[in-house]
Scaffold this motif. Structure first.
Motif, PDB file in Angstrom:
ATOM      1  N   TYR A 280       0.827  -1.206   0.000  1.00 16.73           N
ATOM      2  CA  TYR A 280       0.000   0.000   0.000  1.00 16.73           C
ATOM      3  C   TYR A 280       0.863   1.260   0.000  1.00 16.73           C
ATOM      4  CZ  TYR A 280      -4.196  -2.801   0.840  1.00 16.73           C
ATOM      5  OH  TYR A 280      -5.224  -3.718   0.716  1.00 16.73           O
ATOM      6  N   ALA A 281       1.946   1.250   0.778  1.00 16.92           N
ATOM      7  CA  ALA A 281       2.829   2.421   0.831  1.00 16.92           C
ATOM      8  C   ALA A 281       3.543   2.627  -0.505  1.00 16.92           C
ATOM      9  CB  ALA A 281       3.846   2.261   1.957  1.00 16.92           C
ATOM     10  N   HIS A 282       3.990   1.523  -1.113  1.00 18.14           N
ATOM     11  CA  HIS A 282       4.655   1.601  -2.414  1.00 18.14           C
ATOM     12  C   HIS A 282       3.705   2.198  -3.466  1.00 18.14           C
ATOM     13  CE1 HIS A 282       7.334   0.236  -5.705  1.00 18.14           C
ATOM     14  NE2 HIS A 282       6.199   0.028  -6.354  1.00 18.14           N
ATOM     15  N   ALA A 283       2.475   1.709  -3.486  1.00 14.65           N
ATOM     16  CA  ALA A 283       1.500   2.172  -4.480  1.00 14.65           C
ATOM     17  C   ALA A 283       1.154   3.637  -4.263  1.00 14.65           C
ATOM     18  CB  ALA A 283       0.245   1.302  -4.409  1.00 14.65           C
ATOM     19  N   ALA A 284       1.009   4.047  -3.001  1.00 15.47           N
ATOM     20  CA  ALA A 284       0.722   5.453  -2.720  1.00 15.47           C
ATOM     21  C   ALA A 284       1.868   6.342  -3.172  1.00 15.47           C
ATOM     22  CB  ALA A 284       0.467   5.639  -1.224  1.00 15.47           C
ATOM     23  N   PHE A 285       3.102   5.894  -2.945  1.00 14.01           N
ATOM     24  CA  PHE A 285       4.285   6.662  -3.352  1.00 14.01           C
ATOM     25  C   PHE A 285       4.318   6.830  -4.870  1.00 14.01           C
ATOM     26  CE2 PHE A 285       8.647   7.810  -4.087  1.00 14.01           C
ATOM     27  CZ  PHE A 285       9.072   8.446  -2.930  1.00 14.01           C
ATOM     28  N   GLU A 286       3.885   5.793  -5.593  1.00 14.00           N
ATOM     29  CA  GLU A 286       3.871   5.856  -7.052  1.00 14.00           C
ATOM     30  C   GLU A 286       2.862   6.890  -7.574  1.00 14.00           C
ATOM     31  OE1 GLU A 286       5.915   3.818  -9.403  1.00 14.00           O
ATOM     32  OE2 GLU A 286       6.930   4.140  -7.475  1.00 14.00           O
ATOM     33  N   HIS A 287       1.914   7.291  -6.712  1.00 13.30           N
ATOM     34  CA  HIS A 287       0.901   8.282  -7.109  1.00 13.30           C
ATOM     35  C   HIS A 287       1.111   9.606  -6.376  1.00 13.30           C
ATOM     36  CE1 HIS A 287      -1.003   4.636  -8.697  1.00 13.30           C
ATOM     37  NE2 HIS A 287      -1.768   5.423  -9.428  1.00 13.30           N
ATOM     38  N   VAL A 288       2.352   9.909  -6.033  1.00 15.50           N
ATOM     39  CA  VAL A 288       2.678  11.151  -5.343  1.00 15.50           C
ATOM     40  C   VAL A 288       2.223  12.354  -6.171  1.00 15.50           C
ATOM     41  CG1 VAL A 288       5.003  11.228  -6.345  1.00 15.50           C
ATOM     42  CG2 VAL A 288       4.534  12.452  -4.204  1.00 15.50           C
ATOM     43  N   GLU A 289       1.670  13.351  -5.505  1.00 11.97           N
ATOM     44  CA  GLU A 289       1.220  14.566  -6.185  1.00 11.97           C
ATOM     45  C   GLU A 289       2.244  15.667  -5.927  1.00 11.97           C
ATOM     46  OE1 GLU A 289      -2.713  15.416  -4.846  1.00 11.97           O
ATOM     47  OE2 GLU A 289      -3.560  13.565  -5.668  1.00 11.97           O
ATOM     48  N   GLY A 290       3.078  15.923  -6.919  1.00 15.66           N
ATOM     49  CA  GLY A 290       4.180  16.865  -6.737  1.00 15.66           C
ATOM     50  C   GLY A 290       5.225  16.247  -5.834  1.00 15.66           C
ATOM     51  N   SER A 291       5.298  16.729  -4.613  1.00 18.57           N
ATOM     52  CA  SER A 291       6.222  16.143  -3.633  1.00 18.57           C
ATOM     53  C   SER A 291       5.482  15.711  -2.380  1.00 18.57           C
ATOM     54  CB  SER A 291       7.316  17.161  -3.270  1.00 18.57           C
ATOM     55  OG  SER A 291       6.737  18.330  -2.699  1.00 18.57           O
ATOM     56  N   THR A 292       4.155  15.490  -2.505  1.00 16.40           N
ATOM     57  CA  THR A 292       3.342  15.119  -1.346  1.00 16.40           C
ATOM     58  C   THR A 292       2.495  13.890  -1.655  1.00 16.40           C
ATOM     59  OG1 THR A 292       3.192  17.445  -0.672  1.00 16.40           O
ATOM     60  CG2 THR A 292       1.624  15.911   0.325  1.00 16.40           C
TER      61      THR A 292
END
Length: 407
Positions: A280-292
């Motif tokens: 879940y953390a990996h997938a969320a990181f792949e969808h980072v918005e700008g730097s957040t």
């Protein structure tokens, strides 16, 4: 050129040491066992737990402990993974070859290696069949030869090495015919009789590992201290996520942050399962918005086609839930059981919740019990529960994703 951010979360590999949290009791026990081995007191252990609970990552940390000493001799670690294709002979072959490779990495060992080749020749001549009813089984001699080879390695490398630690992951995978439990019991006993007190064996597998060992030999598990892994606590999950974000900031030119709401979602969805947490953390990181990494990043990473929920399904659960061979009634029953993975449900409750007839639910339960996905209460056999909390967790997020798409 687009700035590509390095993702610190690794769902497809064992957790990096910096992203490992919890398991303090198990690691303390491992350190004690290694100290016992140093002092000539043999110690063996088994790590058991559900899919995604972090067994392989714990074994990797134990491996690191065994070779981490700077001021004292390190252990020679023989680490192998078993699989469904392994049989009696291939298990012994994996152990033998890894022992040779690790020995040669420490010291040029032509004498031991030559004997190992002779062992391998007998191994090949024997073939892949093993008859447990043979009055003078060749299998005994193969195990005895491996025990003697371990003794030679221990004696040859003293005092260069502290001893030999054998780590066997995925130990539940070989079929019953491979009789891994018999190999384990015989090897431990032969090492004891040969006086090899600085060789230990650690195995890891799913929650059925102990019963699988007993299938081969009833006394096989008695030689092992058993560590049964449970999900990480919420604070331990947060520790992993925050360690990953700290690693991201050090590895990338751009500083990346995560919103509290995104972190909370990732922790909640994981339900304490380290592999789920990493996914879940990996997938969320792949969808980072700008730097957040925002709440939207977390949901997009989890719910999108090919996202975290799909990845976990392909890795572990689709064949038990989403596969076409699973009937709609079976899925409805599993969905009901997943709402309370710690609870036993009556046929009446499942009939009401699943909105299927009692006869259809009863038939589906028989199939699911036969598959090992559902079990009955030991006392009240008219009540059922799902066997895996991690499977129940995935079902809930999988169904929530599907509802969000329809809504």
């Amino acid at each position: 050129m687009t700035n590509i951010l390095i993702n610190p979360f690794t769902p497809l590999a064992v957790a990096a040491s910096g992203l490992f949290a919890g398991r303090t009791t198990e690691l303390a026990g491992a350190e004690r066992r290694l100290e016992h081995l140093r002092r000539g007191v043999a110690s063996n252990f088994a790590v058991v737990g559900e899919r995604g609970i972090g067994k392989s990552s714990l074994m990797a940390r134990i491996h690191e402990l065994a070779i981490a000493s700077e001021d004292r001799p390190k252990f020679l670690v023989v680490s192998v993974d078993l699989d469904q294709e392994d049989d009696f002979c291939s298990i012994l072959g994996k152990l033998e070859l890894e022992l040779i490779d690790q020995f040669d990495a420490v010291k040029q060992g032509q004498a031991v290696a030559k004997k190992a080749v002779q062992f391998a020749q007998r191994f090949e001549a024997f073939g892949v069949r093993y008859d447990r009813d043979d009055a003078e089984p060749m299998g005994w001699r193969m195990i005895d030869d491996l025990a003697k080879r371990i003794r030679e390695v221990v004696n040859t490398l003293t005092p260069v090495c502290a001893g030999v630690l054998i780590l066997i992951d995925e130990a539940d995978q070989p079929p019953d015919e491979a009789m891994f439990g018999l190999i384990l019991r015989r090897l431990i006993e032969r090492l004891q009789k040969l006086g090899v007190n600085r060789a230990g064996i650690g195995i890891a597998g799913q929650t059925n590992l102990i019963s699988r060992l007993k299938t081969a030999h009833a006394s096989s598990p008695r030689h092992n201290h058993i560590d049964s892994l449970t999900p990480l606590t919420e604070s331990e999950c947060r520790e992993v996520v925050r360690a990953g974000m700290a690693a991201a900031c050090s590895e990338n030119a751009t500083s990346v942050t995560m919103e509290e709401t995104a972190e909370q979602c990732i922790v909640d969805w994981s339900e304490g399962y380290p592999h789920f947490l990493q996914q879940y953390a990996h997938a969320a990181f792949e969808h980072v918005e700008g730097s957040t990494i925002t709440l939207t990043s977390a949901y997009s990473g989890a719910y999108t086609t090919g996202g975290a929920i799909d990845q976990l399904g392909w890795a572990y659960f689709n064949e038990m839930f989403a596969d076409p061979s699973v009937s709609d009634v079976e899925r409805a029953v599993l969905a009901t059981l997943a709402t309370g993975p710690e609870k036993f449900f009556s046929l009446h409750e499942m009939h009401n919740e699943a909105a299927e007839s009692a006869e259809e639910v009863d038939s589906a339960l028989k199939v699911l019990v036969e598959k090992g996905i559902v079990r009955t209460d030991a006392i009240r056999t008219d009540q059922w529960k799902i066997t895996s909390r991690s499977f129940a967790s995935w079902i809930r997020t999988h169904l929530a994703r599907n509802r969000s798409r329809r809504g």
